[in-house]
Design an enzyme around this catalytic site. Structure first.
Site, PDB file in Angstrom:
ATOM      1  N   SER A 121     -19.751 -29.414   5.231  1.00  0.00           N
ATOM      2  CA  SER A 121     -17.672 -29.440   6.060  1.00  0.00           C
ATOM      3  C   SER A 121     -18.117 -31.047   7.055  1.00  0.00           C
ATOM      4  O   SER A 121     -18.563 -32.194   6.742  1.00  0.00           O
ATOM      5  CB  SER A 121     -17.492 -28.295   6.407  1.00  0.00           C
ATOM      6  OG  SER A 121     -16.368 -28.658   7.219  1.00  0.00           O
ATOM      7  N   ASP A 175      -8.817 -25.536  -0.803  1.00  0.00           N
ATOM      8  CA  ASP A 175     -10.251 -24.950   0.237  1.00  0.00           C
ATOM      9  C   ASP A 175      -9.087 -24.959   1.273  1.00  0.00           C
ATOM     10  O   ASP A 175      -7.948 -26.612   1.679  1.00  0.00           O
ATOM     11  CB  ASP A 175     -10.584 -26.944   0.612  1.00  0.00           C
ATOM     12  CG  ASP A 175     -11.316 -27.227   1.953  1.00  0.00           C
ATOM     13  OD1 ASP A 175     -11.046 -25.741   2.992  1.00  0.00           O
ATOM     14  OD2 ASP A 175     -13.173 -26.980   1.227  1.00  0.00           O
ATOM     15  N   HIS A 207     -13.602 -22.840   1.059  1.00  0.00           N
ATOM     16  CA  HIS A 207     -14.409 -23.894   1.865  1.00  0.00           C
ATOM     17  C   HIS A 207     -15.572 -23.349   1.671  1.00  0.00           C
ATOM     18  O   HIS A 207     -16.207 -22.430   2.584  1.00  0.00           O
ATOM     19  CB  HIS A 207     -13.980 -24.277   2.949  1.00  0.00           C
ATOM     20  CG  HIS A 207     -14.353 -24.538   4.144  1.00  0.00           C
ATOM     21  ND1 HIS A 207     -14.532 -26.134   3.304  1.00  0.00           N
ATOM     22  CD2 HIS A 207     -15.404 -24.363   5.396  1.00  0.00           C
ATOM     23  CE1 HIS A 207     -14.780 -27.177   4.469  1.00  0.00           C
ATOM     24  NE2 HIS A 207     -15.474 -25.801   4.843  1.00  0.00           N
TER      25      HIS A 207
END
Length: 226
Positions: A121, A175, A207
């Site tokens: 991320s 996601d 995610h």
């Protein structure tokens, strides 16, 4: 090494004679422990010779979270996940901090071409930001559920030393945080800029990270260890 203050890090050595390093950045609100459990799951050949370096991001207020302070590589300003404003000063500051960790590995005897940058991320964004600009050739970039930051400035700022760098990009098809469209735009931008050594993988997840992805990461690492 510069006078840059080194980030607090957690380290795992997989052997007694370290030849490679993987500097692995966590995501927003997490910490250095987040990806420690992945190391044994990579099932790297024994004895391997990798130092895993898991740095802690600084604690800073995050605009998107009502200014609440948490570990973050940079501020998240807008809900617009595609074209929103970026925290360039925060990104540049974090880049310098990661550069200092690369320099420390050099001082400890690990050549730059044996160093991978990895991240999830926000950490993935930092791996791309730093790796594409690093003046010496790196071993590879492992970019999980992330995106290319400062995309419009990449061409002018990138290093020719890493134009052929192996890049592993992975994303969950469901996601909701870093939406797949943003990741695909990042992939397309990298390909437009001529990064051909790019492996793109998707997984039916949100995610997060899954076992199939970890196996693919392991194969990538083993394929690109000098």
């Amino acid at each position: 090494m510069s006078d840059q203050v080194l980030l607090d890090c957690l380290e795992i050595n997989t052997g007694n004679h370290i030849t490679h390093a993987i500097i692995w950045m966590h995501g927003l609100g997490a910490d250095a422990n987040d990806f420690v459990p992945v190391v044994p799951e990579l099932r790297l050949p024994k004895p391997s010779s990798i130092r895993f370096v898991f740095p802690n991001a600084p604690v800073r207020p995050v605009t998107l979270n009502n200014g609440i302070a948490m570990p973050a590589w940079f501020d998240i300003i807008s809900l617009d996940r595609i074209n929103g404003p970026e925290d360039e000063p925060g990104l540049r500051e974090a880049q310098l901090a990661i550069e200092a960790l690369i320099a420390r590995e050099n001082e400890r005897g690990i050549p730059t071409e044996n160093i991978f940058l990895a991240g999830f991320s926000q950490g993935s964004a930092m791996a791309l930001l730093t790796g594409l600009r690093h003046p010496k050739k790196l071993a590879g970039l492992i970019c999980l559920s992330g995106f290319l930051p400062l995309a419009a400035k990449t061409e002018a700022e990138r290093s020719q030393a890493n134009i052929d760098i192996p890049i592993f990009m992975a994303h969950g098809t469901q996601d909701p945080v870093v939406v797949p469209e943003r990741a695909l735009k990042s992939k397309a931008k990298l390909e437009e800029l001529g990064y051909r050594n790019l492996q793109w993988c998707t997984y039916p997840m949100q995610h997060s990270v899954c076992l199939e992805e970890i196996r693919d990461i392991s194969a990538f690492i083993q394929n690109h260890m000098a």
